[in-house]
Motif scaffolding. Structure first.
Motif, PDB file in Angstrom:
ATOM      1  N   ASP A   1       4.998   7.032   3.036  1.00 50.03           N
ATOM      2  CA  ASP A   1       3.951   6.636   2.081  1.00 50.03           C
ATOM      3  C   ASP A   1       3.911   5.119   1.893  1.00 50.03           C
ATOM      4  O   ASP A   1       3.762   4.612   0.775  1.00 50.03           O
ATOM      5  CB  ASP A   1       4.165   7.315   0.723  1.00 50.03           C
ATOM      6  CG  ASP A   1       4.118   8.842   0.819  1.00 50.03           C
ATOM      7  OD1 ASP A   1       3.282   9.340   1.608  1.00 50.03           O
ATOM      8  OD2 ASP A   1       4.912   9.502   0.150  1.00 50.03           O
TER       9      ASP A   1
ATOM     10  N   SER B   1       2.524   1.442   1.864  1.00 44.51           N
ATOM     11  CA  SER B   1       1.258   0.739   1.696  1.00 44.51           C
ATOM     12  C   SER B   1       1.537  -0.759   1.674  1.00 44.51           C
ATOM     13  O   SER B   1       2.641  -1.183   1.322  1.00 44.51           O
ATOM     14  CB  SER B   1       0.559   1.167   0.401  1.00 44.51           C
ATOM     15  OG  SER B   1       1.346   0.820  -0.725  1.00 44.51           O
TER      16      SER B   1
ATOM     17  N   LYS C   1      -0.672  -4.875   1.538  1.00 48.52           N
ATOM     18  CA  LYS C   1      -1.896  -5.656   1.515  1.00 48.52           C
ATOM     19  C   LYS C   1      -1.924  -6.566   2.741  1.00 48.52           C
ATOM     20  O   LYS C   1      -0.912  -7.157   3.100  1.00 48.52           O
ATOM     21  CB  LYS C   1      -1.975  -6.497   0.234  1.00 48.52           C
ATOM     22  CG  LYS C   1      -2.148  -5.672  -1.025  1.00 48.52           C
ATOM     23  CD  LYS C   1      -2.209  -6.557  -2.260  1.00 48.52           C
ATOM     24  CE  LYS C   1      -2.389  -5.713  -3.515  1.00 48.52           C
ATOM     25  NZ  LYS C   1      -2.388  -6.552  -4.752  1.00 48.52           N
TER      26      LYS C   1
ATOM     27  N   GLN D   1      -5.994  -2.733   9.762  1.00 49.30           N
ATOM     28  CA  GLN D   1      -6.056  -1.653   8.775  1.00 49.30           C
ATOM     29  C   GLN D   1      -6.214  -0.304   9.473  1.00 49.30           C
ATOM     30  O   GLN D   1      -5.535   0.682   9.124  1.00 49.30           O
ATOM     31  CB  GLN D   1      -7.226  -1.919   7.831  1.00 49.30           C
ATOM     32  CG  GLN D   1      -7.371  -0.939   6.691  1.00 49.30           C
ATOM     33  CD  GLN D   1      -8.593  -1.279   5.840  1.00 49.30           C
ATOM     34  OE1 GLN D   1      -9.692  -1.487   6.371  1.00 49.30           O
ATOM     35  NE2 GLN D   1      -8.408  -1.353   4.536  1.00 49.30           N
TER      36      GLN D   1
ATOM     37  N   VAL E   1       0.210   4.349   7.417  1.00 54.21           N
ATOM     38  CA  VAL E   1       0.390   3.218   6.499  1.00 54.21           C
ATOM     39  C   VAL E   1      -0.966   2.852   5.910  1.00 54.21           C
ATOM     40  O   VAL E   1      -1.935   2.628   6.642  1.00 54.21           O
ATOM     41  CB  VAL E   1       1.006   1.997   7.224  1.00 54.21           C
ATOM     42  CG1 VAL E   1       1.050   0.786   6.300  1.00 54.21           C
ATOM     43  CG2 VAL E   1       2.410   2.335   7.731  1.00 54.21           C
ATOM     44  N   ASP E   2      -1.020   2.802   4.586  1.00 54.94           N
ATOM     45  CA  ASP E   2      -2.265   2.495   3.880  1.00 54.94           C
ATOM     46  C   ASP E   2      -2.337   0.989   3.648  1.00 54.94           C
ATOM     47  O   ASP E   2      -1.490   0.415   2.949  1.00 54.94           O
ATOM     48  CB  ASP E   2      -2.299   3.247   2.546  1.00 54.94           C
ATOM     49  CG  ASP E   2      -3.582   2.981   1.775  1.00 54.94           C
ATOM     50  OD1 ASP E   2      -4.629   2.805   2.419  1.00 54.94           O
ATOM     51  OD2 ASP E   2      -3.527   2.939   0.531  1.00 54.94           O
TER      52      ASP E   2
ATOM     53  N   GLU F   1      -4.554  -2.390   2.357  1.00 55.30           N
ATOM     54  CA  GLU F   1      -5.675  -2.918   1.566  1.00 55.30           C
ATOM     55  C   GLU F   1      -5.903  -4.374   1.972  1.00 55.30           C
ATOM     56  O   GLU F   1      -4.953  -5.149   2.107  1.00 55.30           O
ATOM     57  CB  GLU F   1      -5.340  -2.850   0.069  1.00 55.30           C
ATOM     58  CG  GLU F   1      -6.385  -3.485  -0.819  1.00 55.30           C
ATOM     59  CD  GLU F   1      -5.928  -3.632  -2.262  1.00 55.30           C
ATOM     60  OE1 GLU F   1      -6.689  -4.196  -3.071  1.00 55.30           O
ATOM     61  OE2 GLU F   1      -4.795  -3.196  -2.575  1.00 55.30           O
TER      62      GLU F   1
END
Length: 530
Positions: free
Chosen positions: A365, A367, A369, A391, A399-400, A402
């Motif tokens: 999980d 994440s 930037k 992204q 992998v999330d 932003e």
């Protein structure tokens, strides 16, 4: 007439003369606003183009178009046999500029040299904390530890004493952060309670004098009639600040500007086909990268960083973002630079292996930037599009990501924070032709919290750099830098993305422009002809 109308009129008048013989104004469609006009406070080429190149000089300077140095404000220098003392004979009769707040009463002398460096070095100097006191280059290059003293031998002689030999010391003094300031102007502004004027209304000895600046719109300069060197070939220089590359191209086609930097790669061929436009090009001494914050978990784990690197499809980025104007980067220095270690193998593009490596490290999980620059740079013509591709790549391994961005000056300042959240897209164009300018400034321990956006301090790597700086034999230095690149690749503080070709489009009437390998845009030898 208001300042805004005056500046707008200046740009319009210059545009009308774009095709005229012996035009007296040169209009440069720059890609962004400078952070300020005191080059020692910043590292951005956008800022150097607007400050150190037109307004200032250094003790020694680079010959435009090369990495060779020549005399500047110092006519000559001598180095002691042990390499610890550099004595500079200063050029007599050099005049500082003046403005509405200040008229110099003396010529350039040793006091100006000492002030220039001591304000960056000495805590008790009244200018040390002005503008936040962020002397990014000076500190990242270990100058506080390198300098033992700077002595005034007489008004026209200055001696630098070092704590250790430094192979690139002369080249370092030709860099933008070493631009010589007027101590007399600094004292006057301090007495007036406006020390920030050094960064807002610059006074130097350079080929152009600063006239006015309207933020995000235009900067105006005039030829320095008292310049110690060959006078500039145009009477006025205008920076028409134009962040959008497509708009810069439209202005170039319309004759509203003479020179533009950083074209969209997709537009280059059309520019080459345009009979009114000359496109100069050169292999860039640059690298574009994604810097992880290695002090923040889980990015403090080299294996996590390696996994993310393997998830990035660099070839897709080269194809989509650079469109033929770049090549994939595997090392933190460009292949055109001596000491480049070509034996190193790049991280493979392997999403499945990347996903497995994260699982092995117990990372789920995840994440992050991705910081995307708001301006085009030679090493990254479209950071937003590059971030979008990354992204998508990171999403393939769960992998999330932003995407975030800020105004350019704020971006550079925020990204220095040691507790920064996320990975930063940035890059570098060499400033002096020496590998240490990449490896030491961007990755050395002294750069943490400053130019070292990865916040990475590796003692083995740093020790190699310190040893390399003290050698004079280039072959021996190269061996050490090759070792350093191995450590860099193993530890992966960055994802190295690309090296690019630099394209410089200009109208055919522009004469004398030289593409500078160190990335600067320099206009004192440029003329406008029919």
């Amino acid at each position: 007439m208001s300042l805004k109308k005056l500046l707008a009129a200046g740009v319009a008048a210059a545009a009308l003369t774009a095709g005229a013989a012996q035009a007296q104004s040169l209009v440069y469609c720059s890609e962004g606003s400078p952070e300020g006009f005191d080059p020692a406070l910043y590292t951005s080429g956008t800022t150097f183009d607007a400050s150190s190149h037109p307004v200032y000089n250094q003790l020694v300077q680079f010959v435009t178009g090369t990495t060779n140095t020549e005399p500047g404000l110092a006519e000559s220098y001598e180095v002691s046999d042990d390499g610890l003392e550099y004595t500079f004979k200063l050029r007599p009769g050099v005049k500082f500029h003046s403005n509405d707040q200040f008229t110099p009463t003396r010529d350039f002398n040793a006091d100006d040299v000492i002030f220039t460096f001591e304000r960056q070095w000495k805590d008790d100097n009244p200018y040390h904390t002005v503008s936040g006191g962020s002397w990014e280059y000076f500190e990242s290059m270990s100058m506080p530890d390198l300098l033992d003293s700077i002595e005034k031998v007489d008004d026209m002689t200055v001696k630098f004493k070092l704590t250790r030999p430094e192979a690139a010391f002369i080249a370092n003094l030709a860099m933008d952060f070493a631009s010589i300031m007027s101590k007399e102007y600094a004292d006057a502004m301090l007495d007036a309670g406006t020390p920030e004027m050094l960064n807002q209304q610059p006074i130097g000895t350079g080929p152009f004098t600063f006239q006015a600046y309207q933020k995000d719109a235009v900067i105006r300069y005039l030829r320095n009639a008292d310049y110690w060197g060959d006078p500039a070939k145009v009477e006025s220089l205008i920076f028409a600040i134009t962040p959008d590359a497509s708009v810069r191209y439209q202005k170039l086609q319309a004759g509203e500007c003479h020179v533009m930097p950083y074209p969209n790669p997709a537009d280059v061929q059309a520019m080459k086909d345009n009979p009114d436009i000359n496109v100069m090009q050169q292999e860039g001494l640059n690298v574009g990268y994604l810097a992880y914050n290695t002090q923040m978990a889980p990015f403090d784990n080299p294996k996590v960083r390696k996994a993310l690197n393997m998830a990035i499809d660099k070839q897709a980025i080269i194809d989509v973002v650079f469109q033929g104007s770049g090549q994939a980067a595997k090392n933190p220095i460009p292949p055109t630079m001596w000491s480049y270690n070509d034996a190193i193998e790049d991280d493979p593009y392997d999403p499945e292996a990347a996903k497995a490596m994260l699982e092995e490290e117990g990372v789920t999980d995840l994440s992050l930037k991705i910081w995307a620059m708001p301006v085009q740079r030679p090493y990254n013509p479209n950071a937003r599009r590059m971030a979008e591709l990354m992204q998508e790549d990171f999403a393939q391994i769960g992998v999330d990501a932003e995407i975030v961005s800020y105004e350019w000056g704020e971006y550079l300042e925020r990204s220095k924070a040691e507790d920064r959240d996320g990975a930063v897209l940035l890059g570098w164009t060499g400033d002096n032709g020496d590998p240490d300018n990449f490896l030491g400034v961007l990755l050395g321990c002294d750069g943490v919290g400053s130019a070292n956006r990865a916040q990475w301090c590796n003692e083995e790597f740093d020790d190699i750099l310190v040893r390399a700086r003290q050698l004079t034999d280039q072959d021996e230095r190269a061996k050490l830098y090759e070792e350093a690149q191995v450590i860099f690749k193993e530890q992966a503080p960055w994802a190295t993305i690309a090296h690019s070709v630099v394209f410089m489009p200009m109208r055919n009437e522009v004469q004398g422009y030289v593409v500078h390998p160190l990335g600067g845009h320099i206009f004192d030898d440029v003329s406008i002809e029919e």
